[in-house]
Every structure is written in C-alpha cells, then in structure tokens.
Write an enzyme that holds these catalytic residues in place. Structure first.
Site, mmCIF file in Angstrom:
data_model
loop_
_atom_site.group_PDB
_atom_site.id
_atom_site.type_symbol
_atom_site.label_atom_id
_atom_site.label_comp_id
_atom_site.label_asym_id
_atom_site.label_seq_id
_atom_site.Cartn_x
_atom_site.Cartn_y
_atom_site.Cartn_z
ATOM 1 C CE LYS A 156 57.871 44.376 38.166
ATOM 2 N NZ LYS A 156 58.737 43.420 37.443
HETATM 3 C C1 LIG Z 1 59.710 42.735 36.881
HETATM 4 C C2 LIG Z 1 59.659 41.680 35.861
HETATM 5 C C3 LIG Z 1 60.741 41.378 35.023
HETATM 6 C C4 LIG Z 1 62.106 41.979 35.207
HETATM 7 O O1 LIG Z 1 62.090 43.356 35.008
HETATM 8 P P1 LIG Z 1 63.273 44.260 35.535
HETATM 9 O O2 LIG Z 1 62.847 45.616 35.110
HETATM 10 O O3 LIG Z 1 64.502 43.816 34.894
HETATM 11 O O4 LIG Z 1 63.326 44.092 37.011
HETATM 12 C C5 LIG Z 1 60.542 40.457 34.005
HETATM 13 N N1 LIG Z 1 59.363 39.828 33.838
HETATM 14 C C6 LIG Z 1 58.301 40.089 34.634
HETATM 15 C C7 LIG Z 1 57.027 39.376 34.411
HETATM 16 C C8 LIG Z 1 58.416 41.013 35.662
HETATM 17 O O5 LIG Z 1 57.400 41.249 36.452
#
Ligand SMILES: *Cc1c(COP(=O)(O)O)cnc(C)c1O
Length: 302
Positions: A156
């Site tokens: 992320k």
């Molecule tokens: C955070 C995110 C998700 C969802 O992830 P979770 O761990 O389920 O919260 C999906 N795609 C992207 C691009 C993200 O940044």
C-alpha cells in the site's frame, strides 16, 4: 472530538501535531500505510479486525519500497490498539503510516529519517449504510491499474493511490459511485481501493494476485466462502464477464462487503444484492462484531 495519535513512539493529541512542509513523503509519495478497522462488539468491548495481518502487511509494504521501520512489530501492534483506547473510539478506522522526513528533498533517500505514525478517526460506512443493502453503480475506468513492474501491487504505497483516486473521481464525476480498473492486459484488476468478486453459478471468482492488492478482506471472503461450501476460483477474467455475472461485490476493510448492482449502466443479475453476496456480507458483518464463534481468532481486543 479529540483524538490521540501515536507518532514516533509518543502519544500526542491531534491538535498538537505538526509536520514540516518539507516532509519528503508529501512531495513524492514514497511512504506506505494500512487501513484497519475497529468495531464495537455486542458485549460492549472493542476489537480490531485482523490486526496481525494488517501489521504484517505494513512491514511487508515497507520492505517492498525499501524503507526500514524503526519500531518493532509489537510497538506498532500495541500502538494501533492504544490510539483507539485513548481516543475512546468504538467503530473506527486506524491508519498507520510509514513516511520519510524533511532532512532533504530530492530523489536520493539515503540518510533521510524514517518515521511512523498511527492515526484514527470515527468512520461509519464508506458508501453510506444504504449501499450495503442496495448496492452501488460502477463503471469500468479508462485508467489502467498500475503495471506490477511500475509501482508493484503488493504494497500500500502512498503514491500508488493517485491512480485509484483519479479513477474514483472520474467515475464520481460521471455519475457512478466507484470505478473498476482493468490491468495492462485488459483483465479485471480491482476497484480504486478494494478487491472484487464475481458470483457465477453459485461459485465465487476473483482475479488472481497479479495486478491487485492481496486484500485481507479478500482472504476473509475466501475463507468464509469455503467454510460455507462455496467454491472459489482465482483466475483472470474479462470485462464482459462482469456484465454476465449473477452477482458482483467489492470487498475491503473500508467498504466491507459492498454489492455492485450495475456496471456501465448494465444491471448485474437482478440488479439487487444477491443471495451469495448476502450470505458473505452478513457473515462478515457478524464476524467483525464478534458474533461468529468460529472466527474469534481474527479479533484483537483493544
Ligand atoms: C487496501 C486495498 C484493498 C483492500 O485491502 P483490505 O486488506 O481488504 O483492506 C484492495 N485494493 C487496494 C488497491 C487497496 O489499497
């Protein structure tokens, strides 16, 4: 509402926090974060959902971009619980962020200090309570999800969200609530910040982990489905398979399980939340509130 944040090992009131305008991450987007949720349970205590998995991914994200975290796993794990406790929050969102400092701007990051913060705020449902039931209208974006070898896809990374925000904003301006992004090869990747599932013939299908984030909610959905005898396929699929799906839904910590009722103005199935989506969603919402005895291990009490 006064919130208490954790910044570089110290608890600070929101009002007293300041950051240098020359903070490197502001300028170039090199930082990583997590999105975590806490929920008040029926018995009144507050739990953070899958805190271990979120903390693991935070460390992996940092490793991917080459920023060391100067704090231990335990410190960050506890900090996330502690900001919720000290801020007196129940249903809330927690945002750990690893960023780099203001010693110097420029693309050479050697010697620039690494920082960590954990902030939090009250946050009810992402698309509004109604969306969880009625579903949302989405469009396939003209923006492509970043190629795995440009920004990578398992981290992320702050700067990666420019792509998602532009897709989301473009969708909103065109009268949709969210965007679906395709990958460089034209296969479905995910939403702007959430994973996607198709229901077809009572089976679930989701893109394999090539161009989408390895979402913790995605993993949760897969486990819940399997425990309910629903088969789950992870494979590439195309835009037209969205149109012909029986049901579609997004999943993510922020959006939880949000049904999609139309794509590009084409109704999906009956245009309402379907049976399988309903089962996954209700199990998920019970799980995060501690009402499913089977999944208690996923909760960390604050
Ligand atoms: C955070 C995110 C998700 C969802 O992830 P979770 O761990 O389920 O919260 C999906 N795609 C992207 C691009 C993200 O940044």
């Amino acid at each position: 509402m006064s919130y208490t944040y954790w910044i570089d090992g110290k608890f600070q009131e929101k009002e007293n926090v300041s950051l240098s305008p020359l903070t490197h991450t502001f300028h170039y987007g090199l930082g990583v974060f997590e999105g975590v949720r806490s929920y008040k349970s029926v018995s009144g205590n507050v739990n953070i959902f899958r805190l271990k998995e979120h903390t693991d991914r935070l460390f992996e994200s940092a490793k991917i971009v080459g920023i060391d975290i100067d704090y231990s796993y335990e410190e960050l794990f506890e900090a996330q619980k502690e900001v919720i406790k000290r801020s007196n929050l129940g249903d809330a969102y927690i945002r750990p962020l690893i960023y780099i400092g203001s010693e110097r701007l420029g693309l050479d990051i050697e010697g620039i200090d690494r920082h960590a913060m954990v902030t939090c705020w009250e946050w009810p449902s992402y698309f509004g309570a109604e969306a969880l039931e009625a579903g949302i209208d989405v469009m396939v974006s003209s923006f492509t999800r970043q190629f795995p070898n440009s920004l990578m896809t398992k981290s992320k990374i702050c700067g990666g969200y420019v792509n998602g925000i532009m897709a989301h904003d473009h969708a909103k301006k065109n009268g949709f609530q969210e965007a679906i992004l395709l990958d460089t090869n034209g296969f479905v990747a995910e939403g702007s910040g959430q994973n996607i599932f198709i229901v077809k013939d009572k089976k679930l299908m989701t893109p394999e982990l090539t161009c989408c984030l390895n979402g913790i909610t995605r993993r949760t959905v897969i486990e819940i489905a399997k425990d309910n005898g629903i088969e789950v396929l992870e494979r590439s699929f195309t835009r037209d398979e969205l149109y012909t799906a029986d049901e579609l839904f997004f999943c993510g910590t922020a959006v939880e399980i949000t049904p999609i009722r139309s794509v590009d103005r084409i109704n999906i199935g009956s245009g309402k939340r379907g049976e399988v989506t309903n089962l996954i969603q209700s199990t998920y919402l019970k799980t995060v509130r501690g009402e499913e005895s089977k999944y208690q291990d996923w909760l960390a009490e604050v």
